[in-house]
Design a protein around this motif. Structure first.
Motif: not given
Length: 200
Positions: A138-148, A150-152, A154-166
């Motif tokens: 939800e935080l990732i989605a909120a940061a995408r929506e407010d423009g902070s 990048r939006q190009d 897929d948010p699901r990919t961003v989420t999975r890569l973040l969790f995968g890295t950590i």
């Protein structure tokens, strides 16, 4: 994490916390399902009956361990820095603190990340972990929506890569080595938010 009032005393040299620490190490080495009370007793150097002075069952040890890991993660989301301010700043705070909890409670988080969901205790823990992951998404989605952010991508990919890295940190990070927890968090945050390209 068990409070002082719930800690039981048993054989000299052991309390519930020391039994728990050794049990978590054994669970991580052998797998929870494959670890019998006999294996635990052998690693502790005490009899199986002596273990029951500390906890009622193997499942109770697992629950204590998972509560310790999840309690640390869940507390992050209750911090004011995670609930107010710009979404990207809140996301950075949560990710940095998540790395801190992972390093500080490494064996416990390792156990959490290796769960298979074979027991009710495991399924409950996995549900709590999913709830935590959902809040971060939800935080990732909120940061995408407010423009902070990048939006190009897929948010699901961003989420999975973040969790995968950590989450991968549990497989290779060695506490006490040349890479401090603070530098580790700095490096992950820098790579996540700024990428690997040098500044133009």
């Amino acid at each position: 994490m068990p409070t002082e009032t719930t800690t039981k005393r048993g054989r000299p040299g052991y309390d519930q916390q020391s039994v728990l620490r050794i049990a978590v190490d054994v669970f991580n080495r052998h797998g929870y399902d494959a670890t019998s009370m006999g294996i635990l007793a052998e690693n502790l150097g005490i009899s199986k009956s002596a273990i029951y002075h500390h906890v009622p069952s193997k499942g109770d040890l697992l629950k204590l361990a998972l509560d310790h890991a999840l309690g640390g993660l869940e507390a992050i989301l209750e911090d004011p820095a995670a609930t107010s301010g710009p979404a990207d700043a809140r996301l950075e705070f949560v990710l940095r603190q998540t790395i801190g909890v992972l390093v500080d409670r490494l064996p416990f988080v390792t156990l959490l990340l290796r769960l298979r969901g074979n027991t009710e205790i495991e399924r409950d823990a996995l549900e709590r972990r999913r709830a935590f992951d959902h809040k971060v998404a939800e935080l990732i989605a909120a940061a995408r929506e407010d423009g902070s952010l990048r939006q190009d991508i897929d948010p699901r990919t961003v989420t999975r890569l973040l969790f995968g890295t950590i989450n991968s940190i549990v497989e290779w990070y060695k506490p006490g080595g040349s890479l401090s927890p603070e530098k580790l968090a700095d490096d992950v945050i820098t790579m996540v938010f700024d990428g690997l390209h040098t500044a133009a």
